[in-house]
Design an enzyme around this catalytic site. Structure first.
Site, PDB file in Angstrom:
ATOM      1  N   GLY A  21     -22.427 -64.227  -1.916  1.00  0.00           N
ATOM      2  CA  GLY A  21     -22.667 -63.613  -0.742  1.00  0.00           C
ATOM      3  C   GLY A  21     -21.168 -64.068   0.283  1.00  0.00           C
ATOM      4  O   GLY A  21     -21.409 -64.409   1.407  1.00  0.00           O
ATOM      5  N   TYR A 166     -39.468 -61.196   4.244  1.00  0.00           N
ATOM      6  CA  TYR A 166     -38.404 -62.495   4.303  1.00  0.00           C
ATOM      7  C   TYR A 166     -38.942 -63.687   4.251  1.00  0.00           C
ATOM      8  O   TYR A 166     -38.146 -64.494   3.411  1.00  0.00           O
ATOM      9  CB  TYR A 166     -37.863 -62.160   5.669  1.00  0.00           C
ATOM     10  CG  TYR A 166     -36.480 -63.056   5.933  1.00  0.00           C
ATOM     11  CD1 TYR A 166     -35.159 -62.538   5.115  1.00  0.00           C
ATOM     12  CD2 TYR A 166     -36.351 -64.049   6.437  1.00  0.00           C
ATOM     13  CE1 TYR A 166     -34.084 -63.159   5.480  1.00  0.00           C
ATOM     14  CE2 TYR A 166     -35.392 -64.820   7.023  1.00  0.00           C
ATOM     15  CZ  TYR A 166     -34.217 -64.447   6.213  1.00  0.00           C
ATOM     16  OH  TYR A 166     -32.944 -65.134   6.361  1.00  0.00           O
TER      17      TYR A 166
END
Length: 280
Positions: A21, A166
């Site tokens: 990422g 999440y």
């Protein structure tokens, strides 16, 4: 040469690092800070152009060196290939692996989320870290030293309403990191887990967050959020000090203690907050 309080050389200086990422947000900040510290960094991202942009910034700003690699962390074979590429580039094992890649999702209660969103969120946020740890840990064990930094979130212990997918993904990352730290106790491999609240990144725009929740998150990030550069530097310093948990913001620290000392009161407060949040 830079040394820590224990007389050992700091792991994050001149590191041979892999950052997932790394094309934006905290991942990009990790890559840039490691390069600033003289490191060589493999900047992995699902978006090859973003990864290349990070490498371009490294080339312009710092003496460290960057390499752009396209990688989908939700694909186990892609992580296995990333490990091979890292060893080819470095001429040996990496000294630091940062499992950072993640996505934002929220705004719907359990029962309305849908299995597609569950699969998407867990595939990247949780399985991406599982693959990274499962593939790279044996390499570091064989080398006899190194470090792993996993990026979780205060959501992993806050359990805020309308954020179940999440929350679950980040709680899993925390548990994995704690387990791995226990398994590696007594070795020269350090594990650190980062648990921030709001950080000023593009995660709100790139995720699957309902408009109302996204607007609220962006406002909170503007009011209380730290910069990604600040969070990355703090985390790397904490890793050098051998710390397992990094909770870089005051609000996260308050939540941490409230949840543990007053669990029933905390749940009632979270439920009330959930009823006040925008539905869409």
């Amino acid at each position: 040469m830079i040394f820590n309080l224990f007389g050992g050389r700091k792991r994050t200086t001149d590191a041979k690092a892999v950052v997932t990422g790394a094309g934006s947000g905290i991942g990009r900040s990790f890559a840039l800070e490691l390069a600033r510290r003289g490191g060589e960094v493999i900047c992995a991202d699902i978006d090859a152009d973003r990864a290349a942009e990070t490498v371009g910034l490294i080339d312009r700003l710092w003496t460290g060196k960057g390499h752009a690699v396209q990688c989908d962390v939700s694909d186990r074979s892609a992580i296995e290939l990333l490990a091979k590429q890292a060893q080819d580039v470095f001429g040996g094992p990496p000294t630091l692996v940062i499992n950072n890649a993640g996505v934002g999702i929220g705004g719907k209660p359990v029962g309305d989320i849908g299995f597609d969103d569950w699969d998407w969120a867990l595939g990247i946020n949780l399985w991406g870290v599982v693959y990274g740890c499962e593939v790279f840990t044996p390499i570091l064990r064989k080398a006899g030293r190194g470090g792993i930094i996993n990026v979780a979130s205060a959501a992993g212990f806050a359990a805020a309403p309308s954020m179940a997918a999440y929350n679950v993904s980040k709680a899993g990352v925390m548990s994995l990191s704690e387990t791995l730290a226990a398994e590696l106790d007594g070795t020269d491999i350090t594990v650190t887990v980062l648990c921030p609240t709001f950080v000023k990144t593009n995660v709100f725009q790139d995720g699957r967050i309902t408009p109302g929740s996204m607007n609220l998150s962006q406002q909170l990030a503007r009011w209380t959020g730290l910069s990604a550069d600040n969070v990355a530097a703090r985390t790397l310093n904490a890793h050098d000090d051998g710390r397992l948990y990094v909770v870089p913001q005051l609000d996260a620290t308050v939540i941490w203690h409230l949840k543990r000392h007053f669990p029933s009161l905390y749940v009632r407060g979270a439920g009330l907050l959930g009823r006040l949040l925008p539905e869409n």
